[in-house]
Design an enzyme around this catalytic site. Structure first.
Site, PDB file in Angstrom:
ATOM      1  N   GLU A  17       1.019  -1.341   0.208  1.00 32.99           N
ATOM      2  CA  GLU A  17       0.105   0.022  -0.134  1.00 32.99           C
ATOM      3  C   GLU A  17       0.977   1.297   0.094  1.00 32.99           C
ATOM      4  OE1 GLU A  17      -2.541   1.539  -0.088  1.00 32.99           O
ATOM      5  OE2 GLU A  17      -4.327  -0.006   0.379  1.00 32.99           O
ATOM      6  N   ARG A  99      -7.562   0.691  12.917  1.00 33.29           N
ATOM      7  CA  ARG A  99      -6.294   1.038  12.687  1.00 33.29           C
ATOM      8  C   ARG A  99      -6.022   1.949  11.659  1.00 33.29           C
ATOM      9  NH1 ARG A  99      -4.941  -0.585   7.620  1.00 33.29           N
ATOM     10  NH2 ARG A  99      -5.954  -2.635   6.723  1.00 33.29           N
ATOM     11  N   ASN A 101      -5.319   3.678   8.165  1.00 36.83           N
ATOM     12  CA  ASN A 101      -5.165   3.184   6.720  1.00 36.83           C
ATOM     13  C   ASN A 101      -4.236   4.120   6.030  1.00 36.83           C
ATOM     14  OD1 ASN A 101      -5.527   0.710   5.146  1.00 36.83           O
ATOM     15  ND2 ASN A 101      -6.990   1.763   3.885  1.00 36.83           N
ATOM     16  N   ASN A 147      -9.348   5.682   2.306  1.00 36.36           N
ATOM     17  CA  ASN A 147      -8.380   5.264   1.415  1.00 36.36           C
ATOM     18  C   ASN A 147      -7.572   6.323   0.565  1.00 36.36           C
ATOM     19  OD1 ASN A 147      -6.981   2.756   0.939  1.00 36.36           O
ATOM     20  ND2 ASN A 147      -9.173   1.608   1.115  1.00 36.36           N
ATOM     21  N   ASP A 197      -9.510   1.984  -4.268  1.00 35.30           N
ATOM     22  CA  ASP A 197      -8.536   1.903  -3.230  1.00 35.30           C
ATOM     23  C   ASP A 197      -7.632   3.246  -3.140  1.00 35.30           C
ATOM     24  OD1 ASP A 197      -6.842   1.263  -1.194  1.00 35.30           O
ATOM     25  OD2 ASP A 197      -6.732  -0.804  -1.535  1.00 35.30           O
TER      26      ASP A 197
HETATM   27 ZN    ZN Z   1      -5.707   1.498   0.388  1.00 34.06          ZN
END
Ligand code: ZN
Length: 291
Positions: A17, A99, A101, A147, A197
């Site tokens: 990521e 959590r 991100n 995201n 995302d």
């Molecule tokens: Zn992501």
């Protein structure tokens, strides 16, 4: 004709990521969230340095005063790249079932990152802003899976993805104060495209979105909501992308293997890899944290 996609690193990352280009060193920063790793990939040598930061790490941004900033499971932190020492700065949620991100910095150097639930509980997260004086502000409520986040070249619009909504939303952005208002939807992905995302923005103010379970990176026009281009990636769970290279004309793409069944892993042996594609346009650098 299919686009040429180069596998740079057969990393088999669990949850790759947070791709981010660091211009000064011409390297790509990225994270493996569930492996608690910050990666620094050097395209000149093909080498990848992995730093264990001790807990789940949602994203990384460059810090102007040196080192990097992280969005860790427990909140915002800094990391000294020489000593690899992590210093916690602020934990705005203090809850074990959430959590941090993905996240990035705005044009004034404030660090934005949001949270999600480990149990996929809808709307239990939020989007936060860390200012350069290290104060934290809770900016957007009822986020399910925080995201991608980018800003337009005129600094007036913030684009933001809560993946579970299948949308990209826009906010009016005040670069002086860091306030956001007037949330509206600008892009809606269809079911078969996969969840939006991570996200990057190019020099034409078009959005590049990684599609989780969509095996693709897609270029979208946020003004019209139209899909402009699809680049197939040989990984189902495509997670983030960043423009890089000396001319910012390459697109680095991360992916994940988490949750894939055996059949899918066989079909996509390069899942979890770090990829390079030719986007045909140039991107813009992501701003550094000003604090
Ligand atoms: Zn992501």
């Amino acid at each position: 004709m299919a686009d040429k996609v180069e596998l740079l690193l057969d990393a088999k990352s669990v949850l790759g990521e947070g791709a981010l280009w660091h211009a000064k060193t011409q390297t790509l920063y990225w994270v493996d969230i569930l492996e608690s790793l910050l990666h620094i990939y050097d395209p000149a040598t093909g080498r990848d340095r992995a730093i264990n930061v001790g807990e789940h790490v949602g994203t990384v941004v460059v810090r102007k005063s040196g080192g990097v900033m992280l969005a860790l499971k427990r909140g915002f932190a800094s990391l000294d790249l020489k000593t690899e020492k992590v210093t916690l700065i602020a934990d705005p949620e203090k809850r074990a079932d959430n959590r941090f991100n993905d996240g990035k910095c705005d044009p004034a150097g404030r660090f934005w990152a949001g949270t999600l639930s480990y149990k996929d509980t809808p709307e239990s997260g939020a989007l936060y802003r860390l200012d350069k004086d290290l104060t934290v502000h809770r900016m957007v409520e009822k986020i399910s899976c925080s995201n991608g986040i980018v800003w337009s070249s005129d600094n007036k619009t913030m684009y933001y993805i809560d993946s579970f909504t299948m949308r990209v939303d826009a906010f009016d952005f005040d670069v002086e104060t860091g306030n956001v208002s007037n949330r509206r939807t600008v892009i809606t992905a269809e079911k078969g495209m996969g969840f939006p995302d991570g996200m990057a923005i190019d020099a034409e103010d078009k959005l590049w979105v990684a599609h989780w379970d969509g095996s693709s990176v897609r270029r979208w026009d946020p003004k019209t909501g139209k899909l402009l281009r699809t680049i197939d990636i040989p990984a189902t769970r495509v997670t983030s992308c960043a423009f890089g290279g000396p001319k910012l004309d390459k697109l680095y793409v991360t992916s994940a293997t988490t949750g894939l069944d055996e059949a899918t892993r066989k079909r996509f042996p390069t899942a979890g890899g770090l990829f390079l594609v030719d986007p045909g346009v140039t991107g813009v650098l992501s701003p550094e944290f000003a604090g």
